[in-house]
Design a protein around this motif. Structure first.
Motif, short mmCIF file in Angstrom:
data_model
loop_
_atom_site.label_atom_id
_atom_site.label_comp_id
_atom_site.label_asym_id
_atom_site.label_seq_id
_atom_site.Cartn_x
_atom_site.Cartn_y
_atom_site.Cartn_z
N VAL B 60 2.40 1.28 -6.38
CA VAL B 60 1.58 2.29 -7.29
C VAL B 60 0.29 1.70 -8.09
O VAL B 60 -0.75 2.48 -7.99
CB VAL B 60 2.69 3.07 -8.10
N SER B 61 0.34 0.63 -8.85
CA SER B 61 -0.66 0.17 -9.48
C SER B 61 -1.68 -0.46 -8.34
O SER B 61 -2.75 -0.12 -8.95
CB SER B 61 0.07 -1.13 -10.12
N ASP B 62 -1.48 -0.84 -7.39
CA ASP B 62 -2.56 -1.07 -6.24
C ASP B 62 -3.32 0.08 -5.98
O ASP B 62 -4.21 0.08 -5.82
CB ASP B 62 -1.78 -1.57 -4.91
N CYS B 63 -2.60 1.26 -5.75
CA CYS B 63 -3.08 2.53 -5.28
C CYS B 63 -4.11 2.98 -6.72
O CYS B 63 -5.10 3.64 -6.33
CB CYS B 63 -2.10 3.45 -5.01
N LEU B 64 -3.67 2.76 -7.77
CA LEU B 64 -4.33 3.19 -9.02
C LEU B 64 -5.72 2.23 -9.30
O LEU B 64 -6.75 2.89 -9.81
CB LEU B 64 -3.71 3.58 -10.09
N HIS B 65 -5.68 1.26 -8.90
CA HIS B 65 -6.76 0.08 -9.48
C HIS B 65 -7.39 -0.25 -8.29
O HIS B 65 -7.21 -0.66 -7.37
CB HIS B 65 -6.01 -0.92 -10.11
N GLY B 66 -8.74 -0.08 -8.28
CA GLY B 66 -9.55 -0.48 -7.29
C GLY B 66 -9.60 0.69 -6.35
O GLY B 66 -8.79 0.94 -5.67
N ASN B 67 -11.06 0.85 -5.84
CA ASN B 67 -11.14 1.96 -4.66
C ASN B 67 -11.21 1.18 -3.37
O ASN B 67 -11.01 1.89 -2.60
CB ASN B 67 -12.34 2.71 -5.06
N SER B 68 -11.75 0.10 -3.35
CA SER B 68 -12.21 -0.24 -1.93
C SER B 68 -11.27 -1.71 -1.75
O SER B 68 -11.26 -2.18 -0.41
CB SER B 68 -13.70 -0.70 -1.88
N SER B 69 -10.70 -2.10 -2.78
CA SER B 69 -10.08 -3.56 -2.34
C SER B 69 -8.56 -2.91 -1.82
O SER B 69 -8.17 -2.00 -1.77
CB SER B 69 -9.62 -4.01 -3.66
N PRO B 70 -8.04 -3.99 -0.93
CA PRO B 70 -7.00 -3.85 -0.11
C PRO B 70 -5.84 -3.69 -0.84
O PRO B 70 -5.47 -4.13 -2.07
CB PRO B 70 -6.79 -5.07 0.78
N LEU B 71 -4.81 -2.87 -0.36
CA LEU B 71 -3.45 -2.76 -0.97
C LEU B 71 -2.60 -3.82 -0.94
O LEU B 71 -2.54 -4.57 0.02
CB LEU B 71 -2.88 -1.20 -0.51
N GLY B 72 -1.76 -4.01 -1.97
CA GLY B 72 -0.42 -4.93 -1.72
C GLY B 72 -0.67 -6.11 -2.46
O GLY B 72 0.26 -6.99 -2.41
N ILE B 73 -1.77 -6.49 -3.08
CA ILE B 73 -2.09 -7.62 -3.85
C ILE B 73 -1.04 -7.48 -5.01
O ILE B 73 0.01 -8.64 -5.10
CB ILE B 73 -3.35 -7.76 -4.49
N GLU B 74 -0.91 -6.41 -5.69
CA GLU B 74 0.18 -6.41 -7.06
C GLU B 74 1.48 -6.32 -6.51
O GLU B 74 2.47 -7.01 -7.47
CB GLU B 74 -0.31 -5.53 -7.92
N LEU B 75 1.51 -5.88 -5.57
CA LEU B 75 3.08 -5.58 -4.64
C LEU B 75 3.66 -7.11 -4.58
O LEU B 75 4.52 -7.35 -4.76
CB LEU B 75 3.04 -4.84 -3.56
N ILE B 76 2.61 -7.86 -3.94
CA ILE B 76 3.27 -9.35 -3.47
C ILE B 76 3.49 -10.11 -4.78
O ILE B 76 4.57 -10.57 -4.88
CB ILE B 76 2.06 -9.81 -2.38
N LEU B 77 2.51 -9.88 -5.70
CA LEU B 77 2.41 -10.73 -6.70
C LEU B 77 3.90 -10.51 -7.55
O LEU B 77 4.57 -11.41 -8.21
CB LEU B 77 1.54 -10.92 -7.83
#
Lengths: 313, 183
Positions: B60-77
Motif C-alpha cells: 500500500v505504501s508503494d502504491c501511495l508513494h511515487g508515481n512512476s517508480s516500480p512497485l514492491g520496493i517497500e514491500l521487499i524491504l
C-alpha cells in the motif's frame, strides 16, 4: 518459523514480480489503492471543516482566517484606490492628447472668460423600499390637490428608485446619477417633490463607454462602444469592432468627456464577451458596479447656466 | 478482532499519509503511519501473519508513494526486516520483548531502514538527483517522530488493557461443588 520464512519468500517474490511488471499493471494497482482511500479523504475533510466551524462558533477563530479577512479588506481598499488612479490616468492621457493638439497654437494665450454652463453636484437621499411605497400611496403627503402639494403622476406611477430632490433644485431628466466615481444611472422623471432614477440596467438607458485593458501594470483604452441596459442584471455593449481587444474583467468607463465631466466614470466590469464566427462586432455583457437600491445617497450632476454670465448680461 | 483492527489502522494510516492538510506535521517532518501499522503487526504476531501484514502495508505504501517508480520496493524491504525482527525477538524473553525502550528502538530502526532505503532506491532507479545526506537526515527525524507516536499508542493500549480485566472480575454468586462438599 519455517512458515514465516516461506511467507517472506513468497512476499519478496511478489515484490520482485511487481517491480518488473508492466506499467499498466502497476498503474491499475496504484489507481485501485488511491480510489479506495478517497472516501477516507472526504470524511477527513468533513471532520476538519466541522471541527473548524465548531471552534469558530465557540469563539476560537483561526488566526489565519482573521488574517485572510483583513487581507481581503485591504485588497478591496487597494482595488478602490487602483480604480481611482486608473480613472485619473485616463483623464490625464486624454488631456495630454488635447494639449498635444493645441500645442501648435500660433496665437498668444487667449484670455479666459466665465463659461456659459457650469456643473454642480447635488447630494440626494435614496428613498428606501417602504418609504417609497408609502410615498406612492400618498400616505406621506395627504394635504390634497387643492393646495398644490400633489406629486407628479409620472413619478408616482413609475417603479424606479426614488430620490428626495426634484425640480426645486433644477434637476432635469437625463442628469447623470453617481455614487462616488461610479455611474448609477440617470434621472428619468422629475416630480414636484421627488425624482426617479433610471438605472444603467434599464432597457431605455444608453451611454457611450470605453473599455480599458490592463496589461503589465499599464492601462490603455482598448475599445469604445454603446452601453445599453437590458432590463436584466447585466448591461450590454454594442458596436465594438471585432478587431479590438476585449478581456473578461476589463473595467468599463464613460467615454463622453467634456468640460462638465472631465474624468471618466466607472460603470462596471466585463462579465462575458463573445465573438461569433463571421461577426464584425463583439457581444459584450457588463456587470454594473452598483444598483440604485443598494445605496443610501447618490449625487446628481446638474448643468445650469452660469449666474455670473447671466448677471453680466 | 485483531485483523479488523489492523485493517482499520491500515486504512486510516493510508488516508493520513496522503491527505493534503496534515496538522501532525512538525517542521516538515511527517510520521510514516503505514510503517507503524506494519511494526504493530510484527509485535502483535509471532508467526507468518506478521510477515503477511507487513507485506500488505509495504505494498500500500508503494502504491501511495511515487508515481512512476516500480512497485514492491517497500514491500521487499519491510518483509526482510520483519523476518529479521521475528528471528531476533523469538530469542528474547517475554519481559524484554515488552520493554518500551526496545520497542522504541525497533520502531526507529524499522521506519528509518525502510524509508531511507526505499527513497534511495527509488532515486537511483528513476535517475533522479538525490541528496543522500538530506534523505537520511529526514528519514532519521521521521523515524524518531514516528517511533515516539508509536510508543504513545503502545502505552495507551497497555493502560486500557490494565482496566479491561477489572470489568471482567465479577463476583460469582453460584456455589461451586467444592464449596458445597466442604460445607
Amino acid at each position: 518459523m519455517n512458515k514465516s520464512l516461506k511467507t517472506a519468500g513468497i512476499c519478496v517474490a511478489v515484490g520482485v514480480v511487481l517491480s518488473v511488471s508492466p506499467s499498466w499493471l502497476t498503474e491499475t494497482l496504484r489507481s485501485a489503492v488511491r480510489d479506495s482511500i478517497r472516501p477516507g479523504h472526504a470524511s477527513l475533510v468533513f471532520v476538519q471543516e466541522s471541527a473548524k466551524s465548531w471552534l469558530q462558533r465557540l469563539g476560537f477563530a483561526d488566526p489565519s482566517d482573521l488574517k485572510l479577512t483583513n487581507l481581503e479588506a485591504e485588497l478591496d481598499e487597494w482595488k478602490l484606490r487602483y480604480r481611482r488612479l486608473q480613472s485619473e490616468l485616463i483623464a490625464q492621457q486624454s488631456r495630454l492628447k488635447q494639449l498635444e493638439k493645441s500645442a501648435s497654437n500660433p496665437w498668444p494665450t487667449a484670455e479666459k472668460f466665465d463659461p456659459l454652463v457650469i456643473s454642480r453636484l447635488a447630494e440626494c437621499r435614496v428613498l428606501g423600499h417602504d418609504l417609497a411605497k408609502n410615498w406612492r400611496q400618498g400616505k406621506l403627503l395627504n394635504h390634497g390637490l387643492d393646495e398644490g402639494l400633489a406629486e407628479s403622476d409620472l413619478v408616482l406611477k413609475s417603479s424606479d428608485t426614488l430620490i428626495d430632490q426634484s425640480e426645486h433644485i433644477q434637476l432635469a431628466a437625463g442628469d447623470p446619477v453617481y455614487a462616488g466615481r461610479t455611474v448609477v444611472g440617470e434621472i428619468s422623471q422629475v416630480g414636484q417633490w421627488t425624482s426617479t432614477i433610471r438605472p444603467v440596467t434599464d432597457a431605455n438607458y444608453v451611454a457611450f463607454v470605453q473599455i480599458v485593458h490592463q496589461a503589465n501594470g499599464d492601462s490603455a483604452v482598448s475599445a469604445h462602444g454603446f452601453l445599453e441596459g437590458t432590463g436584466e442584471e447585466l448591461c450590454r455593449i454594442k458596436d465594438v469592432q471585432a478587431t479590438e481587444y476585449v478581456h473578461i474583467g476589463d473595467p468599463v468607463y464613460s467615454a463622453k468627456q467634456d468640460s462638465l465631466t472631465p474624468q471618466p466614470m466607472f460603470y462596471g466590469t466585463v462579465e462575458r464577451a463573445k465573438l461569433d464566427e463571421n461577426s464584425l462586432t463583439w457581444d459584450i455583457w457588463v456587470r454594473p458596479a452598483l444598483q440604485p437600491d443598494e445605496l443610501a445617497t447618490v449625487t446628481v450632476l446638474r448643468r445650469e447656466l452660469n449666474p455670473l454670465r447671466m448677471s453680466a448680461q | 478482532m485483531k485483523y479488523t483492527l489492523l485493517l482499520l489502522l491500515m486504512y486510516f494510516a493510508a488516508v493520513f499519509e496522503t491527505t493534503a492538510v496534515q496538522p501532525w506535521t512538525v517542521f516538515d517532518i511527517a510520521p510514516r503511519f503505514l510503517l507503524l501499522v506494519a511494526m504493530a503487526a510484527v509485535l502483535m504476531f509471532n508467526d507468518w501473519r506478521a510477515i503477511a501484514w507487513t507485506a500488505v502495508c509495504g505494498l500500500v505504501s508503494d502504491c501511495l508513494h511515487g508515481n512512476s517508480s516500480p512497485l514492491g520496493i517497500e514491500l521487499i524491504l519491510a518483509c526482510c526486516l520483519a523476518v529479521v525482527y521475528q528471528q531476533t525477538l523469538s530469542k528474547e524473553k517475554e519481559e524484554q520483548r515488552q520493554s518500551v525502550l526496545l520497542t522504541f528502538l525497533l520502531c526507529v530502526g524499522f521506519v528509518f531502514f525502510v524509508n531511507a532505503t526505499s527513497d534511495i532506491v527509488r532515486g537511483a532507479l528513476g535517475n533522479n538527483a538525490l541528496d543522500i545526506v538530506s534523505t537520511i537526515e529526514w528519514s532519521l527525524w521521521s523515524s524518531l517522530y514516528s517511533a515516539a507516536l508509536f510508543i504513545i499508542g503502545v502505552l495507551c493500549v497497555r493502560k486500557i488493557k490494565t482496566f479491561a480485566p477489572l470489568s471482567r472480575r465479577r463476583v460469582s454468586t453460584e456455589l461451586t461443588n467444592q464449596w458445597k462438599m466442604l460445607t
